[in-house]
Scaffold this motif. Structure first.
Motif, PDB file in Angstrom:
ATOM      1  N   GLN A 202       4.857  51.492  36.240  1.00  0.00           N
ATOM      2  CA  GLN A 202       4.349  50.757  37.408  1.00  0.00           C
ATOM      3  C   GLN A 202       4.523  49.252  37.306  1.00  0.00           C
ATOM      4  N   THR A 203       4.586  48.701  36.108  1.00  0.00           N
ATOM      5  CA  THR A 203       4.608  47.244  35.974  1.00  0.00           C
ATOM      6  C   THR A 203       5.819  46.699  35.235  1.00  0.00           C
ATOM      7  N   SER A 204       6.728  47.549  34.770  1.00  0.00           N
ATOM      8  CA  SER A 204       7.880  47.006  34.039  1.00  0.00           C
ATOM      9  C   SER A 204       9.195  47.532  34.605  1.00  0.00           C
ATOM     10  N   PHE A 205      10.194  46.666  34.526  1.00  0.00           N
ATOM     11  CA  PHE A 205      11.526  46.965  35.025  1.00  0.00           C
ATOM     12  C   PHE A 205      12.543  46.641  33.947  1.00  0.00           C
ATOM     13  N   LYS A 206      13.654  47.322  33.994  1.00  0.00           N
ATOM     14  CA  LYS A 206      14.762  47.043  33.080  1.00  0.00           C
ATOM     15  C   LYS A 206      15.941  46.616  33.956  1.00  0.00           C
ATOM     16  N   VAL A 207      16.504  45.459  33.680  1.00  0.00           N
ATOM     17  CA  VAL A 207      17.618  44.920  34.460  1.00  0.00           C
ATOM     18  C   VAL A 207      18.816  44.809  33.534  1.00  0.00           C
ATOM     19  N   GLU A 208      19.933  45.446  33.931  1.00  0.00           N
ATOM     20  CA  GLU A 208      21.124  45.408  33.090  1.00  0.00           C
ATOM     21  C   GLU A 208      22.376  45.316  33.957  1.00  0.00           C
ATOM     22  N   PRO A 209      23.412  44.633  33.462  1.00  0.00           N
ATOM     23  CA  PRO A 209      24.645  44.535  34.246  1.00  0.00           C
ATOM     24  C   PRO A 209      25.393  45.861  34.264  1.00  0.00           C
ATOM     25  N   ILE A 210      26.064  46.112  35.375  1.00  0.00           N
ATOM     26  CA  ILE A 210      26.915  47.297  35.514  1.00  0.00           C
ATOM     27  C   ILE A 210      28.335  46.863  35.177  1.00  0.00           C
ATOM     28  N   ALA A 211      28.976  47.600  34.296  1.00  0.00           N
ATOM     29  CA  ALA A 211      30.357  47.271  33.913  1.00  0.00           C
ATOM     30  C   ALA A 211      31.261  47.404  35.139  1.00  0.00           C
ATOM     31  N   PRO A 212      32.149  46.432  35.360  1.00  0.00           N
ATOM     32  CA  PRO A 212      33.048  46.535  36.514  1.00  0.00           C
ATOM     33  C   PRO A 212      33.993  47.721  36.358  1.00  0.00           C
ATOM     34  N   ALA A 213      34.383  48.304  37.494  1.00  0.00           N
ATOM     35  CA  ALA A 213      35.312  49.434  37.466  1.00  0.00           C
ATOM     36  C   ALA A 213      36.632  48.992  36.860  1.00  0.00           C
ATOM     37  N   LYS A 214      37.218  49.858  36.042  1.00  0.00           N
ATOM     38  CA  LYS A 214      38.500  49.527  35.423  1.00  0.00           C
ATOM     39  C   LYS A 214      39.597  49.580  36.477  1.00  0.00           C
ATOM     40  N   ARG A 215      40.490  48.618  36.422  1.00  0.00           N
ATOM     41  CA  ARG A 215      41.611  48.595  37.352  1.00  0.00           C
ATOM     42  C   ARG A 215      42.592  49.678  36.954  1.00  0.00           C
ATOM     43  N   LYS A 216      43.132  50.362  37.931  1.00  0.00           N
ATOM     44  CA  LYS A 216      44.049  51.451  37.636  1.00  0.00           C
ATOM     45  C   LYS A 216      45.418  50.935  37.217  1.00  0.00           C
ATOM     46  N   ILE A 217      45.907  49.914  37.889  1.00  0.00           N
ATOM     47  CA  ILE A 217      47.230  49.378  37.578  1.00  0.00           C
ATOM     48  C   ILE A 217      47.120  47.862  37.511  1.00  0.00           C
ATOM     49  N   ASP A 218      47.618  47.290  36.445  1.00  0.00           N
ATOM     50  CA  ASP A 218      47.623  45.841  36.292  1.00  0.00           C
ATOM     51  C   ASP A 218      49.072  45.403  36.094  1.00  0.00           C
ATOM     52  N   LEU A 219      49.649  44.801  37.127  1.00  0.00           N
ATOM     53  CA  LEU A 219      51.051  44.392  37.075  1.00  0.00           C
ATOM     54  C   LEU A 219      51.241  42.948  36.643  1.00  0.00           C
ATOM     55  N   THR A 220      50.163  42.263  36.302  1.00  0.00           N
ATOM     56  CA  THR A 220      50.291  40.850  35.963  1.00  0.00           C
ATOM     57  C   THR A 220      51.166  40.626  34.740  1.00  0.00           C
ATOM     58  N   GLY A 221      51.199  41.563  33.809  1.00  0.00           N
ATOM     59  CA  GLY A 221      51.991  41.388  32.593  1.00  0.00           C
ATOM     60  C   GLY A 221      53.475  41.594  32.784  1.00  0.00           C
ATOM     61  N   ILE A 222      53.882  42.308  33.845  1.00  0.00           N
ATOM     62  CA  ILE A 222      55.313  42.578  34.020  1.00  0.00           C
ATOM     63  C   ILE A 222      55.923  41.827  35.201  1.00  0.00           C
ATOM     64  N   TRP A 223      55.136  41.101  35.952  1.00  0.00           N
ATOM     65  CA  TRP A 223      55.656  40.433  37.144  1.00  0.00           C
ATOM     66  C   TRP A 223      56.802  39.486  36.818  1.00  0.00           C
ATOM     67  N   GLY A 224      56.710  38.702  35.787  1.00  0.00           N
ATOM     68  CA  GLY A 224      57.740  37.718  35.475  1.00  0.00           C
ATOM     69  C   GLY A 224      59.012  38.304  34.876  1.00  0.00           C
ATOM     70  N   ILE A 225      58.969  39.535  34.378  1.00  0.00           N
ATOM     71  CA  ILE A 225      60.165  40.112  33.747  1.00  0.00           C
ATOM     72  C   ILE A 225      61.048  40.843  34.749  1.00  0.00           C
ATOM     73  N   MET A 226      60.672  40.865  36.004  1.00  0.00           N
ATOM     74  CA  MET A 226      61.472  41.509  37.043  1.00  0.00           C
ATOM     75  C   MET A 226      61.819  40.476  38.113  1.00  0.00           C
ATOM     76  N   PRO A 227      62.739  39.566  37.823  1.00  0.00           N
ATOM     77  CA  PRO A 227      63.012  38.474  38.766  1.00  0.00           C
ATOM     78  C   PRO A 227      63.590  38.940  40.097  1.00  0.00           C
ATOM     79  N   ASP A 228      64.264  40.097  40.134  1.00  0.00           N
ATOM     80  CA  ASP A 228      64.866  40.567  41.381  1.00  0.00           C
ATOM     81  C   ASP A 228      63.951  41.479  42.180  1.00  0.00           C
ATOM     82  N   ALA A 229      62.739  41.683  41.707  1.00  0.00           N
ATOM     83  CA  ALA A 229      61.814  42.559  42.420  1.00  0.00           C
ATOM     84  C   ALA A 229      61.383  41.890  43.726  1.00  0.00           C
ATOM     85  N   ARG A 230      61.389  42.676  44.788  1.00  0.00           N
ATOM     86  CA  ARG A 230      60.974  42.188  46.091  1.00  0.00           C
ATOM     87  C   ARG A 230      60.436  43.363  46.896  1.00  0.00           C
ATOM     88  N   PRO A 231      59.589  43.103  47.868  1.00  0.00           N
ATOM     89  CA  PRO A 231      59.087  44.202  48.700  1.00  0.00           C
ATOM     90  C   PRO A 231      60.219  44.821  49.514  1.00  0.00           C
TER      91      PRO A 231
END
Length: 95
Positions: A39-68
């Motif tokens: 009745q008088t106490s609460f527990k407050v904790e951060p929720i871990a952010p959802a993991k990203r499924k695909i992270d292309l930041t590491g390969i963006w620079g190695i594909m210079p001819d890539a285009r939509p």
């Protein structure tokens, strides 16, 4: 040994809010889980952010001819289906 901080609950719209001290190191926008333990106490904790499924930041620079793809490049020819072939045993003339 744990550290102790004091904070005051205040009104925010139709809710009450609790401002966390900056010294706790909680980043702005962090989603938190609040659990009522009794009745008088609460527990407050951060929720871990959802993991990203695909992270292309590491390969963006190695594909210079890539285009939509253009609209024309996104259109594909129809794939032949076995049931569209009159020689297929299950084919029926719908005329």
């Amino acid at each position: 040994m744990s550290e102790e901080y004091r904070a005051k609950v205040f009104k925010s719209g139709n809710s009450v809010a609790l401002r966390l001290p900056k010294a706790l190191g909680v980043a702005e926008g962090t989603e938190m889980r609040i659990v009522r333990e009794d009745q008088t106490s609460f527990k407050v904790e951060p929720i871990a952010p959802a993991k990203r499924k695909i992270d292309l930041t590491g390969i963006w620079g190695i594909m210079p001819d890539a285009r939509p793809l253009t609209r024309e490049e996104r259109e594909f020819d129809d794939s032949p289906r076995v049931w569209d072939d009159p020689a297929w045993p299950g084919w029926k003339d719908q005329d």
